[in-house]
Design a protein around this motif. Structure first.
Motif, mmCIF file in Angstrom:
data_model
loop_
_atom_site.group_PDB
_atom_site.id
_atom_site.type_symbol
_atom_site.label_atom_id
_atom_site.label_comp_id
_atom_site.label_asym_id
_atom_site.label_seq_id
_atom_site.Cartn_x
_atom_site.Cartn_y
_atom_site.Cartn_z
ATOM 1 N N ILE A 75 25.196 40.166 20.561
ATOM 2 C CA ILE A 75 26.549 40.370 21.073
ATOM 3 C C ILE A 75 26.549 40.287 22.595
ATOM 4 O O ILE A 75 27.455 39.701 23.202
ATOM 5 N N GLN A 76 25.524 40.854 23.231
ATOM 6 C CA GLN A 76 25.411 40.740 24.685
ATOM 7 C C GLN A 76 25.375 39.265 25.103
ATOM 8 O O GLN A 76 26.015 38.868 26.086
ATOM 9 N N ASP A 77 24.635 38.458 24.354
ATOM 10 C CA ASP A 77 24.530 37.035 24.688
ATOM 11 C C ASP A 77 25.881 36.340 24.534
ATOM 12 O O ASP A 77 26.255 35.489 25.357
ATOM 13 N N PHE A 78 26.625 36.681 23.495
ATOM 14 C CA PHE A 78 27.954 36.092 23.306
ATOM 15 C C PHE A 78 28.890 36.528 24.429
ATOM 16 O O PHE A 78 29.665 35.718 24.946
ATOM 17 N N TYR A 79 28.830 37.799 24.796
ATOM 18 C CA TYR A 79 29.670 38.307 25.885
ATOM 19 C C TYR A 79 29.511 37.477 27.156
ATOM 20 O O TYR A 79 30.457 37.299 27.928
ATOM 21 N N LYS A 80 28.302 36.961 27.377
ATOM 22 C CA LYS A 80 28.033 36.225 28.616
ATOM 23 C C LYS A 80 28.840 34.927 28.715
ATOM 24 O O LYS A 80 28.941 34.354 29.801
ATOM 25 N N MET A 81 29.429 34.470 27.602
ATOM 26 C CA MET A 81 30.272 33.273 27.668
ATOM 27 C C MET A 81 31.520 33.530 28.510
ATOM 28 O O MET A 81 32.084 32.591 29.073
ATOM 29 N N TYR A 82 31.971 34.789 28.595
ATOM 30 C CA TYR A 82 33.203 35.080 29.341
ATOM 31 C C TYR A 82 33.164 36.398 30.121
ATOM 32 O O TYR A 82 34.107 36.724 30.837
ATOM 33 N N ARG A 83 32.069 37.108 29.996
ATOM 34 C CA ARG A 83 31.897 38.330 30.764
ATOM 35 C C ARG A 83 30.736 38.143 31.743
ATOM 36 O O ARG A 83 29.896 37.276 31.509
ATOM 37 N N PRO A 84 30.654 38.920 32.813
ATOM 38 C CA PRO A 84 31.579 39.996 33.170
ATOM 39 C C PRO A 84 32.941 39.456 33.599
ATOM 40 O O PRO A 84 33.040 38.387 34.193
ATOM 41 N N ALA A 85 33.988 40.204 33.245
ATOM 42 C CA ALA A 85 35.354 39.822 33.604
ATOM 43 C C ALA A 85 35.671 40.338 34.997
ATOM 44 O O ALA A 85 35.168 41.388 35.413
ATOM 45 N N PRO A 86 36.497 39.628 35.755
ATOM 46 C CA PRO A 86 36.748 40.034 37.143
ATOM 47 C C PRO A 86 37.625 41.270 37.289
ATOM 48 O O PRO A 86 38.537 41.512 36.485
ATOM 49 N N LEU A 87 37.330 42.051 38.299
ATOM 50 C CA LEU A 87 38.236 43.094 38.772
ATOM 51 C C LEU A 87 38.922 42.502 39.998
ATOM 52 O O LEU A 87 38.256 42.053 40.931
ATOM 53 N N VAL A 88 40.238 42.460 39.991
ATOM 54 C CA VAL A 88 40.979 41.770 41.043
ATOM 55 C C VAL A 88 41.730 42.764 41.919
ATOM 56 O O VAL A 88 42.427 43.652 41.427
ATOM 57 N N ARG A 89 41.579 42.623 43.218
ATOM 58 C CA ARG A 89 42.401 43.374 44.167
ATOM 59 C C ARG A 89 43.681 42.562 44.378
ATOM 60 O O ARG A 89 43.644 41.424 44.846
ATOM 61 N N ALA A 90 44.804 43.148 44.022
ATOM 62 C CA ALA A 90 46.084 42.415 44.047
ATOM 63 C C ALA A 90 46.685 42.420 45.447
ATOM 64 O O ALA A 90 47.791 42.930 45.679
ATOM 65 N N TYR A 91 45.992 41.799 46.378
ATOM 66 C CA TYR A 91 46.471 41.768 47.764
ATOM 67 C C TYR A 91 47.856 41.131 47.867
ATOM 68 O O TYR A 91 48.718 41.597 48.625
ATOM 69 N N CYS A 92 48.067 40.042 47.119
ATOM 70 C CA CYS A 92 49.351 39.338 47.208
ATOM 71 C C CYS A 92 50.490 40.209 46.707
ATOM 72 O O CYS A 92 51.580 40.249 47.305
ATOM 73 N N LEU A 93 50.266 40.921 45.613
ATOM 74 C CA LEU A 93 51.290 41.807 45.067
ATOM 75 C C LEU A 93 51.567 42.963 46.022
ATOM 76 O O LEU A 93 52.725 43.337 46.239
ATOM 77 N N GLU A 94 50.519 43.524 46.591
ATOM 78 C CA GLU A 94 50.695 44.605 47.565
ATOM 79 C C GLU A 94 51.573 44.147 48.730
ATOM 80 O O GLU A 94 52.481 44.868 49.168
ATOM 81 N N GLU A 95 51.292 42.951 49.225
ATOM 82 C CA GLU A 95 52.044 42.422 50.358
ATOM 83 C C GLU A 95 53.510 42.199 49.969
ATOM 84 O O GLU A 95 54.426 42.528 50.737
ATOM 85 N N LYS A 96 53.729 41.661 48.791
ATOM 86 C CA LYS A 96 55.085 41.395 48.327
ATOM 87 C C LYS A 96 55.882 42.685 48.179
ATOM 88 O O LYS A 96 57.072 42.753 48.530
ATOM 89 N N LEU A 97 55.233 43.718 47.664
ATOM 90 C CA LEU A 97 55.912 44.998 47.450
ATOM 91 C C LEU A 97 56.020 45.829 48.719
ATOM 92 O O LEU A 97 56.770 46.804 48.757
ATOM 93 N N GLN A 98 55.249 45.443 49.751
ATOM 94 C CA GLN A 98 55.220 46.203 51.004
ATOM 95 C C GLN A 98 54.905 47.671 50.732
ATOM 96 O O GLN A 98 55.573 48.584 51.209
ATOM 97 N N THR A 99 53.875 47.880 49.948
ATOM 98 C CA THR A 99 53.471 49.225 49.557
ATOM 99 C C THR A 99 52.139 49.586 50.200
ATOM 100 O O THR A 99 51.279 48.718 50.376
ATOM 101 N N PRO A 100 51.952 50.850 50.553
ATOM 102 C CA PRO A 100 50.641 51.276 51.050
ATOM 103 C C PRO A 100 49.625 51.458 49.930
ATOM 104 O O PRO A 100 48.435 51.672 50.190
ATOM 105 N N ALA A 101 50.098 51.388 48.676
ATOM 106 C CA ALA A 101 49.192 51.539 47.538
ATOM 107 C C ALA A 101 48.198 50.381 47.486
ATOM 108 O O ALA A 101 48.495 49.268 47.919
ATOM 109 N N LYS A 102 47.034 50.665 46.970
ATOM 110 C CA LYS A 102 46.011 49.649 46.745
ATOM 111 C C LYS A 102 45.980 49.391 45.235
ATOM 112 O O LYS A 102 45.742 50.309 44.458
ATOM 113 N N ILE A 103 46.237 48.140 44.849
ATOM 114 C CA ILE A 103 46.402 47.800 43.434
ATOM 115 C C ILE A 103 45.254 46.918 42.966
ATOM 116 O O ILE A 103 44.934 45.906 43.590
ATOM 117 N N TYR A 104 44.649 47.320 41.863
ATOM 118 C CA TYR A 104 43.588 46.540 41.225
ATOM 119 C C TYR A 104 43.966 46.289 39.767
ATOM 120 O O TYR A 104 44.634 47.113 39.142
#
Length: 458
Positions: A75-104
């Protein structure tokens, strides 16, 4: 570390991928109540469950004690086809919302099935293959689980029979075709192919179906077919366990940069993705090591946590499955034909239900048009078209970011982006054409479902 040094996407190395699943039940003071035999109303034994489920999955289902369960190397070997999955810092969304929050957000849609469902599909298919079975049966709502399972079964050479909620079968023909491309048979549910399907159609002519209906049909076929077992895409303890890879990876990625979330948000239908995302963080909270604010988000049209009751109920509409103690709207509740097909289940995972009952989580329900407004806003600034299910979490993440804008607080928000919406264009079309409704069941509508809940006190 300066926040600008945090990359837009944080990827772990393959060597850092989880080698074990994390079992929240081991750290829960109040364990989820046991599944009950529908005939005797006694706790289901391992032998009884093995008639329906694969043997090793039954062991995982009943394991309340082992904190970590090893992920088999295959199962670990199969997971490697698409994992590890990214953790994304939503800088663009933060900027659009003009929020001091940090969104991931933890993005689980970067695989052929388009969602987090593959994490458990390959595990369940692996154990079926290991047991020497011919194939498996299952239900699917929006089709993401069915797609994931058909892909896993194709990889391992297993037959796959899928019962797809009728309204989704009609609304999402391309996801149906992906399943068929991977060799699965796909039947709209309820159908005339099973005894329980015929009964449901007789009682509810013209019904658009529900996950509870599809589960009943899939179980009937599995039990009546030699060499087959039933597998479920959400709700069960074993599925929440498999999905813990989501949260474990997210926490490892955040720990790398010294980031601690204040608020963790996930959409909730049966509970698999929410349970998986919050797992390691909830573990810290249960052990008294850290505190987090968890928010489960569900559709206002199917509000099991926010308006349901915490009671033993059947897991399926046909009342052939074990009973689970969970927040439920009643196994006979048929939700409106909303476009978040994966969130059309009448109940909630027993693990998450117990955590919610014990006050470890908040729950919110949101209306459909507001969800699609958030989905469109997210797509325009972050470049990913989200699934309707995931967009429930996006809606509340944006709400929390606006609260931070009002208060000036720099809270860190983490939410689960469980999958993509590229096969959900019928829903987006309805939204853009102004034909999408915000149906909310009345108390009288819900009472009909509540009236069918068995009176069991244990």
């Amino acid at each position: 570390m300066s926040e600008r040094k945090i990359p837009y996407k944080i990827y772990l190395e393959e060597s850092e991928m989880p080698k074990t699943w994390y079992n929240m039940r081991a750290d829960m003071k109040n364990k989820p109540a046991p599944l009950l035999n529908p005939e005797t109303l006694q706790p289901m034994t391992e032998e009884e469950l093995s008639v329906v489920f694969c043997k090793e999955l039954v062991e995982q289902e009943l394991d309340n004690d082992n904190r970590y369960i090893e992920i088999p190397q295959e199962i670990q070997d199969f997971y490697k086809m698409y994992r590890p999955a990214p953790l994304v810092r939503a800088y663009c969304l933060e900027e659009k919302l003009q929020t001091p929050a940090k969104i991931y957000y933890k993005f689980e849609g970067n695989n052929t099935s388009g969602s987090h469902k593959l994490n458990s599909a390959i595990a369940q298919a692996y154990y079926a293959k290991k047991q020497g079975l011919k194939g498996v049966t299952t239900e699917t709502g929006a089709g993401q689980w069915g797609t994931a399972l058909s892909m896993a079964c194709s990889y391992l050479g297993l037959d796959c029979k899928v019962f797809m909620v009728k309204c989704s079968y009609e609304q999402k023909p391309f996801r149906r075709e992906v399943m068929r491309t991977y060799g699965a048979s796909v039947t709209p549910s309820p159908s005339m192919e099973t005894e329980v399907g015929r009964k449901i159609l007789a009682e509810h002519p013209g019904t658009t179906g529900s996950l509870g209906c599809a589960i009943s049909e899939a179980v009937e076929v599995a039990v009546g077919s030699e060499g087959y077992r039933y597998v479920l895409g959400s709700v069960l303890n074993q599925v929440v366990l498999h999905q813990s890879v989501i949260g474990v990876e997210a926490k490892l990625a955040m720990d790398k940069y010294g980031v601690t979330p204040d608020i963790i948000i996930g959409c909730a239908g049966g509970g698999s993705n929410l349970g998986g995302l919050i797992s390691p963080f909830m573990g810290e909270k249960l052990r008294g090591e850290k505190d987090y604010h968890f928010i489960a988000v569900e559709p206002a049209s199917c509000p099991s946590l926010t308006r349901g009751v915490f009671a033993y109920d059947f897991c399926d509409t046909g009342m052939v499955c074990p009973l689970a103690k969970m927040y439920t709207l009643g196994s006979g509740f048929i939700p409106s034909a909303n476009h978040a097909g994966g969130l059309r289940y009448h109940g909630m995972s027993p693990v998450l239900s117990q955590l919610y009952a014990d006050g470890y989580m908040e729950a919110r329900s949101v209306e459909q048009t507001a969800v699609f407004e958030a989905a469109e806003q997210f797509a325009r600034v972050e470049g990913i078209l989200p699934a309707p299910e995931s967009s429930h979490a996006i809606k509340v993440a944006i709400d929390e970011a606006f609260k931070c804008k009002e208060t000036g607080e720099e809270k860190t928000i983490l939410f689960g982006l469980t999958g993509t919406g590229y096969f959900d264009m019928y829903a987006y079309e309805k939204f853009h054409d102004g034909k999408m409704s915000d149906y909310i069941p009345t108390d009288a509508d819900l009472q009909t479902g509540f009236d069918g809940i068995p009176n069991i006190s244990l």
